[in-house]
Design an enzyme around this catalytic site. Structure first.
Site, mmCIF file in Angstrom:
data_model
loop_
_atom_site.group_PDB
_atom_site.id
_atom_site.type_symbol
_atom_site.label_atom_id
_atom_site.label_comp_id
_atom_site.label_asym_id
_atom_site.label_seq_id
_atom_site.Cartn_x
_atom_site.Cartn_y
_atom_site.Cartn_z
ATOM 1 N N GLU A 291 -63.006 6.880 -75.724
ATOM 2 C CA GLU A 291 -63.519 5.571 -75.298
ATOM 3 C C GLU A 291 -64.149 5.604 -73.916
ATOM 4 O O GLU A 291 -65.189 5.004 -73.679
ATOM 5 C CB GLU A 291 -62.400 4.521 -75.304
ATOM 6 C CG GLU A 291 -61.984 4.066 -76.686
ATOM 7 C CD GLU A 291 -61.169 5.099 -77.426
ATOM 8 O OE1 GLU A 291 -60.637 6.008 -76.762
ATOM 9 O OE2 GLU A 291 -61.070 4.998 -78.646
ATOM 10 N N HIS B 183 -53.318 -3.550 -82.616
ATOM 11 C CA HIS B 183 -54.513 -3.918 -83.381
ATOM 12 C C HIS B 183 -54.730 -5.426 -83.359
ATOM 13 O O HIS B 183 -55.374 -5.967 -84.231
ATOM 14 C CB HIS B 183 -54.391 -3.419 -84.831
ATOM 15 C CG HIS B 183 -54.376 -1.920 -84.950
ATOM 16 N ND1 HIS B 183 -53.243 -1.193 -84.749
ATOM 17 C CD2 HIS B 183 -55.350 -1.033 -85.214
ATOM 18 C CE1 HIS B 183 -53.523 0.093 -84.895
ATOM 19 N NE2 HIS B 183 -54.803 0.224 -85.174
#
Lengths: 370, 568
Positions: free
Chosen positions: A104, A174
């Site tokens: 990322e 999530h």
């Protein structure tokens, strides 16, 4: 035990008795019914799209009209884990729509560099929960580039997209809503759509915006929100909130999925309490639309802000502080926030964690009865 | 080039070439055939360095699709141009339905129509073929049956009698009493052995240990590697088999619970990778800390968490190992630091734990696991640097299952030689589909770290049968054939089972008993996971801080509404 009974009395039908959990099938995640909207007729031909298809359409328009535009991220080439980029690689080639490795910080740093060099860059972070390794790049590079170089350079052609929010079973990693962290970075823009028509217009606005934009998509709406979306490109204004329902007694402020929960809350407030609510969708978190918010609260005198992210230091805190500063003399009650608890997003009991209808309604009762 | 004879029939040479190096032929009415003879006709030899790998493809009974399921049965080379294979036991109906890796694939149905078998011959390099293991019972014995039988009988009699040997006081050697020789139980015991019955007799008559060979390793910045052979006792063999079978069954049960929606959210299954956790755990002890990523159920079990607690954690029950608060990706136990959701984040943590071991002068290693996807995370390299700089006793383990979610390793990594990516950290590549190979590599690595040589990196090349998680079917980025062929040819449990039977370390009956007891254990755990109590609602807001944070005895978690707090 006994305490649970008193809870049941106050809450009504929702029961916190642990034994009843095993017997009942509780539904999970944010509780709402999606209300489709329609687009301005002047925008032309429409097609039935859900939210992820609206995103694909926006990216398709971008890649078609801007030869410098590229889209990349983890797994975007085959269409993406949420299918937001389906068909784009086949249509525009693997030099423009490509996968990155699982890095990322690398993805965002690389995207910033590409944008600084002048290309239209749309980077995807697979889940908002994973954006944190990139936070240094965002905070220290993206948001400060123009300022530190005295306008010599900027990464305005950068847009970073990420799915956020509760989905019913996402648990700790999530389901997060990280917009609060980003609201604290002058120099970037943060945008959250509530549905497909909004999504496409706001995403195109972000891509065209001359400043780096962070576009967070409520993942629970990807499939559940379906509307007739214009097939051509169009932009909606960044930095402008929208009043969805006009009312006179309480201003309800939310964004993303929470807007739909608040629609239901407004309806319940009218039918159960006889309270008329005005509903505002912020749409842009940073820079937020002060004018619309203050005008509304000065009119109603009461303000309820709701978001999934935890309470302390959440974006609601900024809104509440600003509202009390600008609307103090018009306020009939303190500004209330209904938010996620100050805990990590839980694996269990998600529906007690979220700012659900009952919690919001209870807050409205307090506001009215103050 | 090839021909095949089924006993009692005409020779068949009608092979169809279906690819540059592949030929097929159909044998009708193969349910009556027990042996097949394959041979090179001598018309043209095989290319140098090539072997002809022979596969059988039995059709699957409905409701499976009609494509054949291929199994490797053996090979031919120029030096060995003919071979006999016993095929009766490769027929799916003869397979043990309790066999771990057939549990999900075996479907009941009528076999009377599905009698043709396809034969496939594939010309492949000799090295590839040499490593492949045919299923048990396909290799014909080369010794005459009577001789083989007599040999076994004599061996078992000698074993039996020598167990009665005693050394009388003052004697120079041991003697077997005549009562043992003449008693009828001697003969009976041996006959029982030869008939394969009587578990107790069988287990005491088998070898108590055997020397097994490990699969080859690859070395990076190492002068020498782990042992090429290892002594394995029958107790160890049973334990490894049982642990692997338990993990396999537990993961299958977790998959089923997920499909029933008893488990929600994310669930990443370890099936296929069992040899890695079981093999490593064989050398570690409970004082060596372990930290891994989210494909953690297998490690959770080998770290001492019972199946019941694992499955309950998945279903969010109070009896779960993290009180139901963590779920699939966050399971913990003493010296097992999880269970981590963010890819790569656990690697610097592992280096930190290793530092604590070194600081406290514990003679322990920290095993830090990550996957092939995580191998491209920057923080992994930061951890490598710190570990090497400070000589930390850290065994970095890359569990390379060839796919990072749906991305094959070649598409994500500029270098897929993960065992070399520690650069200045020595590395070992390990074929992690064999539990003994893993065990010896771990032994080598632990010795390395404990002798003060600093960290070491192990790449465990393994395979996962399921998709990345339960939301991923696992077939959009790899073929079903690839998954099937891994299951059939390189399954860690099946190949270990065969090794044990061949080495006569454990009897087949015992393995069956282990399978049955594992099944019972997992079934009971599933029941518990479905019916045990959910956690108390206060678990929603406990354990955010130490309770209460020191200095603030009245501290309450903000955001919780008044009515929830009145429950306290």
């Amino acid at each position: 035990g006994g305490s649970c009974r008193s809870l049941a009395a106050r809450l009504g039908p929702v029961c916190l008795d642990a034994a009843s959990f095993s017997r009942r099938r509780l539904s999970f995640g944010p509780q709402f019914v999606y209300t489709p909207e329609s687009a301005d007729k002047s925008l032309g031909e429409t097609s039935r799209m859900n939210l992820f298809q609206a995103v694909t359409s926006a990216l398709d328009n971008t890649l078609a009209n801007d030869p410098s535009a590229v889209v990349f991220g983890e797994d975007v080439a085959f269409g993406g884990v949420f299918r937001c980029t389906v068909g784009l690689k086949d249509k525009y080639g693997k030099d423009r729509v490509f996968n990155t490795p699982l890095s990322e910080q690398g993805i965002v740093g690389f995207a910033i560099g590409h944008a600084v060099a002048g290309a239209t860059t749309v980077a995807e972070i697979q889940f908002g929960d994973y954006i944190f390794p990139a936070f240094d790049q965002i905070a220290n590079e993206a948001s400060k580039y123009r300022y530190r170089s005295g306008n010599h350079f900027n990464c305005g052609s950068l847009t970073v997209r990420a799915p956020i929010g509760a989905v019913g079973h996402g648990a700790l990693y999530h389901s997060q809503s990280p917009e609060g962290f980003f609201a604290h970075l002058p120099g970037i823009k943060v945008v959250i759509p509530r549905g497909p028509i909004q999504a496409k217009g706001l995403l195109l606005a972000c891509i065209n915006d001359p400043d780096p934009c962070f576009y967070f998509e409520p993942k629970i709406l990807y499939r559940s929100a379906v509307e007739d979306v214009p097939v051509n490109g169009y932009v909606l204004p960044i930095g402008k909130a929208e009043v969805l329902i006009e009312g006179s007694d309480v201003t309800l402020i939310g964004y993303g999925t929470q807007v739909h929960v608040l629609r239901e809350v407004a309806r319940l407030a009218q039918s159960e309490l006889g309270v008329s609510c005005e509903l505002i969708d912020m749409r842009t978190i940073l820079p937020f639309d002060e004018e619309t918010v203050y005008a509304s609260v000065c009119k109603t005198g009461r303000c309820l802000i709701a978001h999934e992210a935890p309470l302390t230091g959440g974006f609601g805190a900024e809104l509440a502080a600003s509202v009390q500063e600008h609307c103090f003399l018009n306020l009939e009650a303190p500004v209330r926030r209904v938010a996620g608890h100050d805990t990590p997003f839980p694996h269990i009991f998600e529906n007690f964690y979220l700012p659900n209808q009952r919690r919001c309604l209870a807050a409205i009762k307090d506001l009215i009865g103050y | 080039m090839f021909a095949v004879i089924a006993c009692g029939r005409l020779v068949q040479t009608d092979f169809q070439q279906v690819d540059a190096n592949k030929f097929t032929l159909t044998i009708p009415a193969a349910d009556k055939v027990n042996h097949l003879v394959f041979f090179l006709t001598g018309q043209c030899p095989l290319p140098d360095g090539a072997a002809a790998a022979v596969y059988l493809g039995w059709p699957q009974p409905p409701p499976s699709p009609p494509e054949p399921v291929w199994s490797f049965i053996g090979h031919l080379t120029n030096e060995k141009p003919s071979a006999i294979f016993k095929i009766a036991r490769t027929r799916p109906q003869d397979h043990d339905p309790n066999h771990p890796f057939l549990a999900n694939h075996f479907a009941t149905g009528s076999w009377t129509d599905l009698t043709c078998v396809q034969v496939g011959i594939s010309i492949e390099p000799v090295q590839t073929v040499a490593g492949m293991t045919p299923p048990a019972g396909t290799q014909a014995d080369s010794t005459p049956t009577m001789v083989a039988f007599s040999q076994r009988m004599l061996e078992s009699l000698v074993n039996y009698l020598s167990s009665f040997a005693t050394t009388p006081p003052g004697a120079a050697e041991s003697y077997v009493p005549m009562s043992a020789v003449t008693s009828s139980s001697a003969i009976r015991a041996n006959l029982l052995l030869l008939r394969g019955g009587g578990g107790l007799f069988v287990s005491s008559r088998l070898a108590s240990s055997a020397v097994l060979s490990t699969r080859p390793y690859k070395l990076h910045k190492l002068e020498s590697g782990p042992a090429s052979e290892a002594q394995v006792t029958s107790d160890e063999a049973r334990k490894y088999y049982r642990d692997m079978a338990t993990v396999r069954r537990m993961e299958t049960a977790a998959g089923n619970l997920y499909k029933e929606k008893a488990i929600r959210g994310f669930c990443h299954l370890y099936s296929g990778q069992e040899a890695c956790c079981v093999g490593m755990e064989a050398v570690l002890d409970r004082n060596d800390p372990v930290i891994t990523a989210y494909r953690a159920h297998g490690w959770t079990y080998t770290r001492g968490v019972p199946v019941k607690a694992v499955l309950s954690e998945l279903t969010g029950r109070a009896s779960g190992c993290a009180k139901g608060k963590g779920g699939s990706m966050h399971m913990y136990n003493h010296n097992f630091y999880g269970g981590n959701g963010i890819v790569g984040a656990q690697v610097p943590l592992g280096a930190g734990i290793a530092f604590a071991q070194k600081y406290r002068e514990d003679k322990r290693v920290c095993v830090t696991l990550y996957g092939d996807g995580a191998a491209n995370q920057g923080q992994v390299f930061e951890a490598f640097n710190m570990a090497k700089l400070w000589d930390l006793p850290c065994i970095f383990v890359c569990e390379n299952n060839k796919y990072g979610m749906g991305t094959a390793v070649e598409r994500a990594a500029a270098s897929t030689a993960y065992y070399t990516r520690g650069d200045y950290i020595p590395g070992l590549w390990v074929d992690a589909m064999d539990v003994i190979t893993v065990r010896e590599a771990t032994r080598f690595a632990k010795d390395w770290c404990l002798s003060g040589k600093g960290p070491i990196l192990l790449e465990m090349e393994t395979y996962r049968y399921h998709g990345h998680s339960m939301s991923d079917p696992g077939t959009s980025y790899r073929t079903r054939e690839e998954v099937q062929s891994m299951r059939q040819m390189r399954d860690p449990i099946a190949s270990f089972r065969q090794t044990l039977l061949t080495a006569e370390l454990v009897a087949e009956e015992e393995l069956k008993e282990i399978d049955q007891s594992v099944r019972k254990e997992v079934d009971e755990a599933v029941q518990a996971a479905k019916t045990n109590a959910v956690p108390d609602p206060k678990e929603l807001y406990t354990n955010v801080y130490s309770q209460p944070p020191s200095g603030q005895p009245n501290y309450r978690i903000r955001g919780i509404d008044q009515f929830t707090w009145s429950a306290n």
